[in-house]
Structures are given as C-alpha cells and as structure tokens.
Write a protein that holds these residues in place. Structure first.
Motif, short mmCIF file in Angstrom:
data_model
loop_
_atom_site.label_atom_id
_atom_site.label_comp_id
_atom_site.label_asym_id
_atom_site.label_seq_id
_atom_site.Cartn_x
_atom_site.Cartn_y
_atom_site.Cartn_z
N PHE A 122 4.22 -8.11 4.54
CA PHE A 122 2.80 -8.44 4.71
C PHE A 122 2.36 -8.18 6.15
O PHE A 122 2.96 -8.69 7.09
CB PHE A 122 2.59 -9.91 4.35
CG PHE A 122 1.17 -10.33 4.39
CD1 PHE A 122 0.30 -10.01 3.36
CD2 PHE A 122 0.67 -11.04 5.47
CE1 PHE A 122 -1.01 -10.40 3.40
CE2 PHE A 122 -0.65 -11.43 5.52
CZ PHE A 122 -1.49 -11.10 4.47
N GLY A 123 1.33 -7.34 6.32
CA GLY A 123 0.81 -7.08 7.66
C GLY A 123 1.43 -5.88 8.35
O GLY A 123 1.00 -5.51 9.42
N ALA A 124 2.45 -5.25 7.72
CA ALA A 124 3.06 -4.07 8.33
C ALA A 124 2.17 -2.85 8.06
O ALA A 124 1.30 -2.87 7.19
CB ALA A 124 4.45 -3.85 7.78
N PHE A 125 2.43 -1.76 8.84
CA PHE A 125 1.57 -0.57 8.68
C PHE A 125 1.76 0.04 7.30
O PHE A 125 0.80 0.37 6.61
CB PHE A 125 1.92 0.44 9.78
CG PHE A 125 1.01 1.62 9.79
CD1 PHE A 125 -0.32 1.48 10.16
CD2 PHE A 125 1.47 2.87 9.43
CE1 PHE A 125 -1.16 2.57 10.17
CE2 PHE A 125 0.62 3.97 9.45
CZ PHE A 125 -0.69 3.81 9.82
N PHE A 126 3.03 0.22 6.87
CA PHE A 126 3.29 0.74 5.53
C PHE A 126 3.47 -0.45 4.60
O PHE A 126 4.56 -0.98 4.43
CB PHE A 126 4.54 1.62 5.51
CG PHE A 126 4.37 2.89 6.28
CD1 PHE A 126 3.59 3.92 5.77
CD2 PHE A 126 4.95 3.05 7.52
CE1 PHE A 126 3.41 5.09 6.48
CE2 PHE A 126 4.78 4.22 8.23
CZ PHE A 126 4.01 5.24 7.72
N SER A 127 2.38 -0.90 4.02
CA SER A 127 2.46 -2.04 3.11
C SER A 127 1.29 -1.95 2.15
O SER A 127 0.55 -0.97 2.15
CB SER A 127 2.42 -3.36 3.89
OG SER A 127 1.18 -3.50 4.51
N ALA A 128 1.17 -2.96 1.30
CA ALA A 128 0.03 -3.08 0.39
C ALA A 128 -0.03 -1.96 -0.64
O ALA A 128 -1.11 -1.54 -1.03
CB ALA A 128 -1.29 -3.18 1.15
N GLY A 129 1.14 -1.46 -1.09
CA GLY A 129 1.13 -0.50 -2.18
C GLY A 129 0.42 0.78 -1.82
O GLY A 129 0.62 1.34 -0.74
N THR A 130 -0.46 1.27 -2.72
CA THR A 130 -1.14 2.54 -2.47
C THR A 130 -2.46 2.37 -1.74
O THR A 130 -3.21 3.35 -1.61
CB THR A 130 -1.39 3.30 -3.77
OG1 THR A 130 -2.03 2.41 -4.68
CG2 THR A 130 -0.12 3.83 -4.37
N ILE A 131 -2.79 1.16 -1.27
CA ILE A 131 -4.10 0.98 -0.62
C ILE A 131 -4.27 1.91 0.59
O ILE A 131 -5.32 2.56 0.72
CB ILE A 131 -4.31 -0.50 -0.24
CG1 ILE A 131 -4.61 -1.30 -1.50
CG2 ILE A 131 -5.45 -0.66 0.75
CD1 ILE A 131 -4.87 -2.75 -1.24
N PRO A 132 -3.28 2.06 1.49
CA PRO A 132 -3.47 3.01 2.61
C PRO A 132 -3.66 4.44 2.13
O PRO A 132 -4.50 5.18 2.67
CB PRO A 132 -2.20 2.88 3.44
CG PRO A 132 -1.58 1.61 3.02
CD PRO A 132 -1.99 1.36 1.63
N VAL A 133 -2.93 4.84 1.07
CA VAL A 133 -3.07 6.20 0.54
C VAL A 133 -4.48 6.42 0.01
O VAL A 133 -5.14 7.43 0.33
CB VAL A 133 -2.01 6.44 -0.56
CG1 VAL A 133 -2.12 7.86 -1.09
CG2 VAL A 133 -0.62 6.16 -0.05
N LEU A 134 -4.94 5.46 -0.81
CA LEU A 134 -6.29 5.59 -1.36
C LEU A 134 -7.32 5.61 -0.23
O LEU A 134 -8.33 6.32 -0.30
CB LEU A 134 -6.58 4.43 -2.31
CG LEU A 134 -5.82 4.43 -3.64
CD1 LEU A 134 -6.23 3.24 -4.47
CD2 LEU A 134 -6.07 5.71 -4.40
N SER A 135 -7.06 4.82 0.82
CA SER A 135 -7.97 4.76 1.96
C SER A 135 -8.10 6.14 2.61
O SER A 135 -9.20 6.60 2.91
CB SER A 135 -7.41 3.75 2.95
OG SER A 135 -8.40 3.17 3.69
N VAL A 136 -6.93 6.81 2.80
CA VAL A 136 -6.96 8.14 3.42
C VAL A 136 -7.71 9.12 2.53
O VAL A 136 -8.56 9.90 3.01
CB VAL A 136 -5.51 8.63 3.66
CG1 VAL A 136 -5.51 10.09 4.07
CG2 VAL A 136 -4.85 7.80 4.74
#
Lengths: 233, 119
Positions: free
Chosen positions: A200-214
């Motif tokens: 929780f709170g790490a850069f690579f976390s939260a499943g695909t949310i960062p990918v979808l964000s990009v």
C-alpha cells in the motif's frame, strides 16, 4: 425594451431561486453512506491511497471510458468542421499571424525552457495518479498545454498527426483490452485487480490503476493536441 | 461556512453567465458566458461534496486509514467534476470551431446576422 425587461425578469427569478438554495444549504456533518463505503473500500480492495482515482478508474471506469469516447468524437468533429474538404479559410495572406507576426524572442526562449519541464511534470502527474493528487485526465491536459505552447512559439510547428492518432488508438484499444482482461481474470469489466495489489502506497501498487492512468493520459493528451492543431489558422 | 461561500460564488457565476448569454450579441462573448456557467456548476458540485472539517480523500502520512471515513470530504463529486471539466473544454472547442465557420460564411460574429434558423 420589452426584451430587456424580460431578461431582467428572468435573471431576477433565477437569482431568487438561487438565493433560496444558498440560504437553505447546510454543510454536511458526515459522509453519506455511499461515499463512506467508497472511502472504506478503495484502500482495502484496490490498494490505492487516492480514493478519487480508485473511483474514476475502477468503480466508475465505464463512465471514464464513455467520456474518452466523447473526447474522441469531439476531436473528430473539430477535424470535420475545420479540416480538409472545406474551402480554405479565407484569411488573406497579409492577415495570417504566422507570416505577418512571428512570435517574439521571449516567447520562443520561454517555450524552449518550459516545454521539457512541462513534459516531465505531466509524466509525474500521470504516474502518481494513484498515490497523490493527479491522474490521466489532468496529466493529459498538461501534455496538451505543452503542444499549445509550441504552437504559440512556432506557428509553423506541425505535430505529427499520424503518430498522435496511432498512439491514441493504441491507448484506447489497450484500455478496452485491460477491461476485458478484468472481465476474464477478476470479477468484472475494467476490474483493476488482475495485477497484484502490492504494498500500500508503493509506486508499483494498486493493480492496473497506474497502467490505466498512463493509457488515459496518453489518450487524452493526444486527443487534446489534435483538437488544438485543428484550430491552426 | 467555507462551502457556503463557495456555493454562493458558483451560483453567482451561473447568474453572470446566463445574463451574458441573454444580453450579448457577439458569438465569442456568448461562448465565454457558457464557459462561466460551466465553471459555476463545477464549483457548486465541489461545494456540495464538502464535509465539515474535511480534508482531501488521499490516504498518506497525515491521514490514517482508520480515521479516513470521519475526516475526508465526499470523493464522488470530485470524481464527477474531473470528467465534467474535460467535457466542458471539449464542448467549448466544438463551439469555437463552428464560430470560425460561421464567421467565414457571413464575415461577422454578431448573432443577429444568422437568421436562417430563426422562426
């Protein structure tokens, strides 16, 4: 005279309604049940510290997908209204701003310094969407502001429209594919839990949310850039 | 208190926008009035989501997970406004594109010149 009077009456009536709304408004003392369940479930189920991003990209991701479709439609319609196929806009050559008035030294130097910084800032906003304030939409708009600055400083600057449309279509297709993968692997369409949640709170976390964000950032940035380019004189 | 001030500001912006749409004859000024109205509605939506003494709904060092439900503002209006802002900008772009074509056809931006669809 009668028109002016009716306008005054209409505005006064609206003002009365709004005044009664503003007077009777009371601040919420606690969260409503739906909001409370979102606040509780986003960090637990999705592992995203930013609750708004969790709502935007998981619980209401279908909404976001529809809205990206609206943006695409707007880019297409601006191209249709202003683009080729119409007679060239009848601006006589001495009125054309890019020929008569090249942008000043200050604007050009400012653009050279600011464009790389703005690009880095946009990448930062997009990549930290699940951790702090930011996300795909905001970062995409910052990318488009970069293109706008380039268009102001160098009126002849021609963004590579082919690249923009390919990048935009790829981002859109991958977004839908990620949604279908959520349907197969996890619970539902656009479920982000197909990748491990991580710490929780790490850069690579939260499943695909960062990918979808990009993907969202690339798509919004490309679409807004195409819209801006449509307005070139 | 703070949300009442913000709500009143949003309502005033809507009033100013509708006044501008009704009184001005220049298409560009009408589009600016539309944008003002849109901004007013965004401000109102955000104001409605405010919870007394609330903070931004982001879990970090200053906001612990256990006390989040009692200390954050409503995240749903914020999520809706993010999308609404982008759509508002897109609508403005379409209006401006049509304005350019209208100017090409009549060489004026006054809405009084465009009488074809009037009845």
């Amino acid at each position: 005279m009668i028109r002016r009077l009716s306008i005054v009456v209409a505005i006064a009536a609206f003002g009365l309604i709004f005044a009664s709304l503003a007077i009777s408004y009371t601040e919420q003392q606690s969260l409503r049940p739906l909001a409370e369940s979102y606040v509780r479930r986003v960090p637990q189920e999705l592992g995203a510290p930013n609750i708004i991003t969790g709502i935007l990209l998981t619980y209401r991701a279908f909404d976001t997908l529809g809205e990206v479709a609206v943006l695409f439609m707007v880019a297409a319609s601006v191209g249709l209204v202003l683009g080729a196929g119409h007679p060239p806009r009848s601006v006589s050559s001495e009125d054309r701003p890019d020929e008569a008035w090249p942008s000043s030294e200050i604007v050009q130097s400012g653009a050279q310094i600011l464009v790389p910084l703005i690009s880095i800032f946009a990448a930062y906003i997009i990549m930290n969407g699940h951790l702090s304030a930011g996300g795909g939409f905001q970062g995409g708009a910052v990318i488009a502001s970069c293109v706008l600055l380039m268009l102001l400083a160098y009126p002849q600057y021609q963004p590579n429209l082919e690249f923009l449309s390919i990048a935009e279509s790829m981002a859109g297709a991958l977004f839908v594919l990620a949604g279908i993968a959520g349907l197969i692997v996890a619970g539902s369409f656009l479920d982000t839990r197909i990748l491990p949640l991580g710490q929780f709170g790490a850069f690579f976390s939260a499943g695909t949310i960062p990918v979808l964000s990009v993907l969202l950032g690339v798509k919004v940035g490309c679409e807004l850039s195409v819209i801006l380019d449509g307005f070139r004189p | 208190m703070i949300s009442s001030i913000v709500l009143t500001t949003g309502l005033l912006l809507i009033l100013i926008g509708s006044w501008g749409i009704l009184t001005h004859r220049n298409i560009l000024r009408i589009i600016i009035s539309f944008s003002l109205m849109g901004t007013g509605t965004h401000i109102i939506i955000v104001a409605i989501g405010y919870v007394k003494n609330g903070t931004a709904p982001i879990i970090d060092r200053t906001l612990d997970l256990s006390e989040a439900t009692s200390r954050v503002v409503d995240p749903i209006p914020s999520a809706l406004v993010v999308t609404a802002i982008v759509i508002g900008m897109a609508v403005t772009a379409v209006m401006l594109a049509y304005t350019i074509r209208l100017y090409d056809s009549k060489k004026t931006l006054s809405i009084d010149a465009f009488t074809e669809s009037k009845w």
